[in-house]
Write a protein that holds these residues in place. Structure first.
Motif, PDB file in Angstrom:
ATOM      1  N   ASN A  67       2.121   0.428  21.324  1.00 31.71           N
ATOM      2  CA  ASN A  67       1.329  -0.194  20.248  1.00 31.71           C
ATOM      3  C   ASN A  67       0.029  -0.805  20.739  1.00 31.71           C
ATOM      4  O   ASN A  67      -0.734  -1.333  19.955  1.00 31.71           O
ATOM      5  N   TYR A  68      -0.164  -0.807  22.048  1.00 35.53           N
ATOM      6  CA  TYR A  68      -1.392  -1.349  22.660  1.00 35.53           C
ATOM      7  C   TYR A  68      -1.529  -2.858  22.434  1.00 35.53           C
ATOM      8  O   TYR A  68      -2.636  -3.389  22.353  1.00 35.53           O
ATOM      9  N   ASN A  78      -9.986   4.407  20.142  1.00 30.15           N
ATOM     10  CA  ASN A  78      -9.703   5.207  18.955  1.00 30.15           C
ATOM     11  C   ASN A  78      -9.682   6.716  19.241  1.00 30.15           C
ATOM     12  O   ASN A  78      -9.525   7.133  20.375  1.00 30.15           O
ATOM     13  N   ARG A  79      -9.848   7.518  18.181  1.00 35.58           N
ATOM     14  CA  ARG A  79      -9.503   8.937  18.273  1.00 35.58           C
ATOM     15  C   ARG A  79     -10.696   9.852  18.545  1.00 35.58           C
ATOM     16  O   ARG A  79     -11.765   9.663  17.970  1.00 35.58           O
ATOM     17  N   LEU A 103      -6.254   9.525  21.903  1.00 36.10           N
ATOM     18  CA  LEU A 103      -6.265   8.191  21.290  1.00 36.10           C
ATOM     19  C   LEU A 103      -6.354   7.123  22.378  1.00 36.10           C
ATOM     20  O   LEU A 103      -5.585   7.151  23.355  1.00 36.10           O
ATOM     21  N   HIS A 104      -7.269   6.172  22.177  1.00 32.14           N
ATOM     22  CA  HIS A 104      -7.325   4.965  23.017  1.00 32.14           C
ATOM     23  C   HIS A 104      -7.309   5.256  24.521  1.00 32.14           C
ATOM     24  O   HIS A 104      -6.556   4.638  25.282  1.00 32.14           O
ATOM     25  N   HIS A 178      -7.275  -4.776  21.808  1.00 30.78           N
ATOM     26  CA  HIS A 178      -6.345  -4.349  20.771  1.00 30.78           C
ATOM     27  C   HIS A 178      -5.317  -5.432  20.431  1.00 30.78           C
ATOM     28  O   HIS A 178      -4.135  -5.144  20.227  1.00 30.78           O
ATOM     29  N   TYR A 180      -3.097  -7.886  18.293  1.00 27.46           N
ATOM     30  CA  TYR A 180      -2.538  -7.935  16.946  1.00 27.46           C
ATOM     31  C   TYR A 180      -2.370  -9.406  16.601  1.00 27.46           C
ATOM     32  O   TYR A 180      -1.636 -10.115  17.299  1.00 27.46           O
ATOM     33  N   LEU A 210      -6.249  10.774  10.544  1.00 24.95           N
ATOM     34  CA  LEU A 210      -6.865   9.453  10.735  1.00 24.95           C
ATOM     35  C   LEU A 210      -8.177   9.530  11.521  1.00 24.95           C
ATOM     36  O   LEU A 210      -8.570   8.594  12.210  1.00 24.95           O
ATOM     37  N   ASP A 250      -6.536   1.497   8.158  1.00 28.68           N
ATOM     38  CA  ASP A 250      -6.692   1.929   9.548  1.00 28.68           C
ATOM     39  C   ASP A 250      -8.028   2.664   9.613  1.00 28.68           C
ATOM     40  O   ASP A 250      -8.077   3.864   9.860  1.00 28.68           O
ATOM     41  N   GLN A 287     -12.745  -1.574  13.564  1.00 31.81           N
ATOM     42  CA  GLN A 287     -11.555  -0.953  13.008  1.00 31.81           C
ATOM     43  C   GLN A 287     -10.643  -2.055  12.496  1.00 31.81           C
ATOM     44  O   GLN A 287     -10.265  -2.949  13.252  1.00 31.81           O
ATOM     45  N   TYR A 289      -7.034  -2.509  11.284  1.00 29.98           N
ATOM     46  CA  TYR A 289      -5.745  -1.813  11.293  1.00 29.98           C
ATOM     47  C   TYR A 289      -4.693  -2.812  10.832  1.00 29.98           C
ATOM     48  O   TYR A 289      -4.559  -3.884  11.426  1.00 29.98           O
ATOM     49  N   PHE A 293       2.062   1.026  11.535  1.00 30.59           N
ATOM     50  CA  PHE A 293       3.039   1.778  12.334  1.00 30.59           C
ATOM     51  C   PHE A 293       4.036   0.874  13.057  1.00 30.59           C
ATOM     52  O   PHE A 293       4.912   1.367  13.751  1.00 30.59           O
ATOM     53  N   GLU A 314     -10.689  -4.316  15.767  1.00 34.24           N
ATOM     54  CA  GLU A 314     -11.160  -3.746  17.024  1.00 34.24           C
ATOM     55  C   GLU A 314     -12.628  -3.369  16.883  1.00 34.24           C
ATOM     56  O   GLU A 314     -12.963  -2.458  16.141  1.00 34.24           O
TER      57      GLU A 314
HETATM   58  C1  BGC Z   1      -5.339   2.792  15.462  1.00 33.80           C
HETATM   59  C2  BGC Z   1      -4.017   3.065  14.817  1.00 33.80           C
HETATM   60  C3  BGC Z   1      -2.977   3.132  15.880  1.00 33.80           C
HETATM   61  C4  BGC Z   1      -2.967   1.825  16.612  1.00 33.80           C
HETATM   62  C5  BGC Z   1      -1.986   1.792  17.731  1.00 33.80           C
HETATM   63  C6  BGC Z   1      -5.236   1.490  16.137  1.00 33.80           C
HETATM   64  O1  BGC Z   1      -6.440   1.211  16.756  1.00 33.80           O
HETATM   65  O2  BGC Z   1      -6.399   2.810  14.566  1.00 33.80           O
HETATM   66  O3  BGC Z   1      -4.042   4.263  14.099  1.00 33.80           O
HETATM   67  O4  BGC Z   1      -1.714   3.415  15.371  1.00 33.80           O
HETATM   68  O5  BGC Z   1      -4.236   1.582  17.121  1.00 33.80           O
HETATM   69  O6  BGC Z   1      -2.071   2.932  18.467  1.00 33.80           O
END
Ligand code: BGC
Length: 350
Positions: A67-68, A78-79, A103-104, A178, A180, A210, A250, A287, A289, A293, A314
């Motif tokens: 989950n970072y 990001n993606r 991703l990330h 990242h 939360y 996404l 997101d 971002q 979010y 998830f 973010e």
């Molecule tokens: C992304 C999400 C992702 C989350 C954890 C966020 O920065 O936008 O889509 O699930 O990071 O990976």
């Protein structure tokens, strides 16, 4: 500042946890594995300290984490679609860690790296200076990239994050954090009652993976309109294509700042605790979010983090920005310096 052992990596390297305390007695804890913020303890309106970030108790859990939580994200946040990009006519293939996409920062991004740490004094508060050398070819990126992040916790309850990087080849860089947040306290359940304001009247719509399609759309008349403080949950259940793609929020909002000095990007108010978070940044995007998830994650102190029990803000270059030339460019030229600053400022309302 205190430095405490926080376990060892699989290859036997010591990880430390640093505690940055300010004059008000509030404190932040950071580990040099992933540059992860593991705790931010702040007063509520009654003056009671509470930890407002999701996290784990042990290093092993951070190593396993997907989950970072709290981490520095790099080399790019990001993606990136199809995990590849083109720079000066050369195609670079990145690590794929989300279907066909990147991703990330990939499979072993900066969030899984052991950073060198130095505790430094500063007139503004206690600072931790982290540095990490991302190697040429690591996760497919070109150039040896010397990255630095300086965290400073000020007496005004601001966590200042100053990012720097320099590369020996042209490359792309987009560093963020990242964390939360749950301003009621990390173990308090849903954040849908928190009120959010984002200083942006446009966002970058996503497709079902996404990933921004390249379109830039006004927030007017959509559930993306956070120009005024609005509960995160007020419209999250709307039958809206953008929300349905992501299972909630997101998305990347476009900030109108000039990039030189940090400008206000967002604000979150939690009326339950009275805690307020304001985000300032030099970055062109943010971002939001909504923790869609998160699924029964066992966290610190026995907390169970369910869906939407934390939110992330973010600061970033827009996702997939190497594909869309009208997005601000994350390219860093060899020998030039990448710099950006983001501030999380905390306060309380009556
Ligand atoms: C992304 C999400 C992702 C989350 C954890 C966020 O920065 O936008 O889509 O699930 O990071 O990976």
């Amino acid at each position: 500042m205190e430095r405490m052992p926080f376990g060892k990596t699989a290859d036997g390297k010591e990880v430390s946890r640093f505690k940055l305390t300010n004059a008000a007695g509030a404190y932040v804890q950071i580990i040099n594995y992933g540059g992860i913020i593991t705790a931010i303890n702040l007063p509520d309106r009654e003056g009671r300290l509470g930890d407002v970030v999701l996290g784990y108790d042990s290093l092993e859990e951070y190593v396993q984490d997907r989950n970072y939580f709290g981490a520095i994200i790099g080399r790019t946040a990001n993606r990136t679609e199809n995990a590849c990009f083109e720079l000066e006519g050369v195609e670079y293939k990145l690590g794929k860690n989300e279907g066909n996409n990147h991703l990330h920062g990939g499979v072993a991004g900066f969030n899984k790296a052991l950073w060198d740490a130095e505790m430094v004094g500063s007139k503004d508060g206690e600072s931790l200076l982290l540095s990490y050398l991302g190697k040429d070819g690591e996760e497919g990126y070109p150039g040896n990239l010397q990255a630095r992040v300086r965290y400073t916790f000020t007496d005004k309850n601001e966590l200042v994050m100053e990012y720097g990087a320099i590369s020996d080849r042209d490359t792309v860089v987009n560093l963020t954090n990242h964390s939360y947040f749950n301003l009621s306290g990390h173990q308090s359940g849903s954040v849908l009652g928190h009120k959010l304001m984002i200083c942006g009247d446009r966002f970058t719509p996503i497709d079902s993976a996404l990933i921004p399609s390249g379109e830039i759309r006004s927030v007017a008349g959509t559930p993306m309109d956070f120009m005024e403080l609005t509960a995160i949950g007020a419209r999250i259940g709307w039958d809206d294509g953008q929300l349905l793609h992501a299972g909630g929020y997101d998305h990347n909002w476009i900030l109108g700042n000039g990039g030189k000095v940090p400008e206000k990007a967002a604000e979150v108010v939690d009326e339950t605790s009275g805690r307020v978070l304001e985000v300032f940044t030099t970055k062109p995007g943010i971002q939001f979010y909504s923790g869609n998830f998160l699924d029964s994650v066992l966290g610190k102190e026995g907390a169970l983090y369910g869906k939407r029990s934390g939110f992330c803000l973010e600061t970033q270059y827009f996702p997939n920005s190497m594909k869309h030339k009208h997005f601000p460019s994350p390219v860093l030229k060899a020998g030039e310096e990448y710099r950006s600053t983001t501030i999380y400022r905390f306060s309380v309302v009556a």
